[in-house]
Write a protein that holds these residues in place. Structure first.
Motif, short mmCIF file in Angstrom:
data_model
loop_
_atom_site.label_atom_id
_atom_site.label_comp_id
_atom_site.label_asym_id
_atom_site.label_seq_id
_atom_site.Cartn_x
_atom_site.Cartn_y
_atom_site.Cartn_z
N PRO A 17 0.83 -1.22 0.00
CA PRO A 17 0.00 0.00 0.00
C PRO A 17 0.86 1.26 0.00
O PRO A 17 1.96 1.29 0.56
N TYR A 18 0.33 2.30 -0.62
CA TYR A 18 0.99 3.60 -0.53
C TYR A 18 0.96 4.05 0.93
O TYR A 18 -0.02 3.82 1.65
N PRO A 19 2.02 4.71 1.40
CA PRO A 19 2.05 5.12 2.81
C PRO A 19 1.02 6.20 3.11
O PRO A 19 0.66 7.00 2.23
N LEU A 20 0.58 6.23 4.35
CA LEU A 20 -0.41 7.22 4.77
C LEU A 20 0.13 8.64 4.56
O LEU A 20 -0.64 9.55 4.24
N SER A 21 1.44 8.82 4.73
CA SER A 21 2.03 10.15 4.54
C SER A 21 1.81 10.64 3.11
O SER A 21 1.56 11.83 2.88
N LEU A 22 1.90 9.74 2.14
CA LEU A 22 1.66 10.11 0.73
C LEU A 22 0.20 10.48 0.54
O LEU A 22 -0.10 11.52 -0.08
N VAL A 140 9.29 -4.83 -6.52
CA VAL A 140 9.95 -5.70 -5.54
C VAL A 140 11.42 -5.90 -5.86
O VAL A 140 12.23 -6.13 -4.95
N LEU A 141 11.82 -5.82 -7.11
CA LEU A 141 13.20 -6.07 -7.49
C LEU A 141 14.10 -4.84 -7.40
O LEU A 141 15.30 -4.92 -7.68
N SER A 196 9.14 1.19 4.20
CA SER A 196 9.96 0.09 4.72
C SER A 196 9.08 -1.15 4.79
O SER A 196 8.04 -1.15 5.46
N HIS A 197 9.50 -2.19 4.08
CA HIS A 197 8.64 -3.37 3.97
C HIS A 197 9.46 -4.64 4.11
O HIS A 197 10.59 -4.73 3.62
N THR A 198 8.91 -5.61 4.81
CA THR A 198 9.52 -6.93 4.93
C THR A 198 8.65 -7.96 4.23
O THR A 198 7.48 -8.13 4.56
N SER A 237 19.72 -17.15 -1.65
CA SER A 237 20.31 -15.85 -1.31
C SER A 237 20.97 -15.85 0.06
O SER A 237 21.82 -14.99 0.35
N GLY A 238 20.60 -16.78 0.93
CA GLY A 238 21.17 -16.84 2.26
C GLY A 238 20.53 -15.90 3.26
O GLY A 238 20.95 -15.85 4.42
N GLU A 239 19.53 -15.17 2.84
CA GLU A 239 18.83 -14.26 3.75
C GLU A 239 17.57 -14.93 4.29
O GLU A 239 16.85 -15.62 3.57
N GLU A 240 17.30 -14.70 5.57
CA GLU A 240 16.13 -15.28 6.19
C GLU A 240 14.92 -14.35 6.13
O GLU A 240 13.78 -14.80 6.17
N THR A 241 15.18 -13.06 6.08
CA THR A 241 14.11 -12.08 5.90
C THR A 241 14.43 -11.26 4.66
O THR A 241 15.60 -11.08 4.30
N PHE A 242 13.40 -10.74 4.05
CA PHE A 242 13.57 -10.04 2.78
C PHE A 242 13.08 -8.61 2.94
O PHE A 242 11.90 -8.31 2.73
N CYS A 243 13.99 -7.74 3.34
CA CYS A 243 13.66 -6.35 3.66
C CYS A 243 13.93 -5.46 2.45
O CYS A 243 14.89 -5.67 1.71
N GLN A 244 13.09 -4.44 2.30
CA GLN A 244 13.24 -3.52 1.18
C GLN A 244 12.76 -2.14 1.59
O GLN A 244 11.73 -2.00 2.27
#
Length: 257
Positions: A17-22, A140-141, A196-198, A237-244
């Protein structure tokens, strides 16, 4: 057959979702009030329409894909929002009264439209000093985390098999700024935000399936192989969480003569 057939549920569940601030800044910039009428072109399942609806009298949400509109109507019912008018049509075929709108929004779809025709009509529909806002966010990429690098590498096969079908016309902040200004809108500005999204492996897969390029319709019999490729790439990828951190924002210009 439309490009986004079979994607509606994935779109509403897995697009961030678009952030509330936007949303709040857009309401301020547009000067929206309880009496305002908003048009959201290429609305999809109402990502913008449903967020703006509580602040205005009515939102006219237009999309060519009936599945998207049905999903939007379902979400509106769940949210007890009853002032969105869901309309199936091409953006180029919409007919509205002159100077009848307080804001027109287009979310991540300007590249799909006949821009000269649609922007010209929007100027007729908007009231004096009312704005157009082209809203968007990165996918996402976007980024250089190991999981994104691994996923991009895995998707090369699928990208090569399915060239982008979203039009060769450029899009982005510079493009949107230029096109709005060329159409005669004034005081064109860009508002920038971030999210900020996981992600999980399931939500990344769902997000990809929400796109026209990797929809179930597009993948057909290759769907299972695609799902395995995505999950294997994320695992490798070796990552346990996928943060972006996802950049997003809008370009806005006013219908001022």
């Amino acid at each position: 057959m439309t490009l986004f057939k079979t994607t509606a549920e994935f779109y509403s569940r897995f697009r961030v979702p678009y952030p509330l601030s936007l949303i709040n800044q857009l309401i301020i910039d547009a000067g929206l009030q309880e009496s305002s009428v908003v048009l959201d072109l290429a609305t999809g399942p109402g990502r913008l329409a449903l967020r703006l609806a509580p602040a205005v009298h009515k939102v006219i949400a237009v999309d060519i894909e009936p599945e998207m509109l049905s999903e939007g109507a379902r979400l509106a019912k769940d949210l007890s929002i009853n002032n969105v008018e869901w309309t199936q049509a091409r953006a180029e075929d919409v007919e509205l009264g002159k100077e009848s709108l307080d804001l027109v929004t287009i979310g991540e779809a300007i590249h799909r439209l006949d821009q000269d025709l649609v922007l010209s009509r929007i100027r007729q529909w908007l009231k004096q000093d009312a704005p157009i806002a082209i809203v968007g966010s990165f996918a996402v990429l976007h980024g250089s985390r190991p999981w994104q690098v691994s996923l991009r590498h895995a998707l090369k096969r699928w990208t090569a098999q399915r060239p982008q079908d979203e039009s060769t016309r450029w899009r982005g902040e510079d493009h949107d700024t230029r096109r709005i200004a060329e159409a005669g809108f004034q005081e064109v500005q860009n508002r920038k935000f971030s999210i900020s999204h996981t992600w999980t492996s399931d939500s990344i897969l769902g997000n990809l399936l929400s796109t026209s390029q990797y929809s179930r319709q597009s993948l057909g019999d290759d769907l299972e192989d695609f799902e395995h490729a995505v999950r294997n790439a994320l695992s490798a990828s070796g990552e346990e969480t996928f943060c972006q951190t996802i950049p997003c924002g809008y370009t806005i210009g006013w219908n001022t003569n």
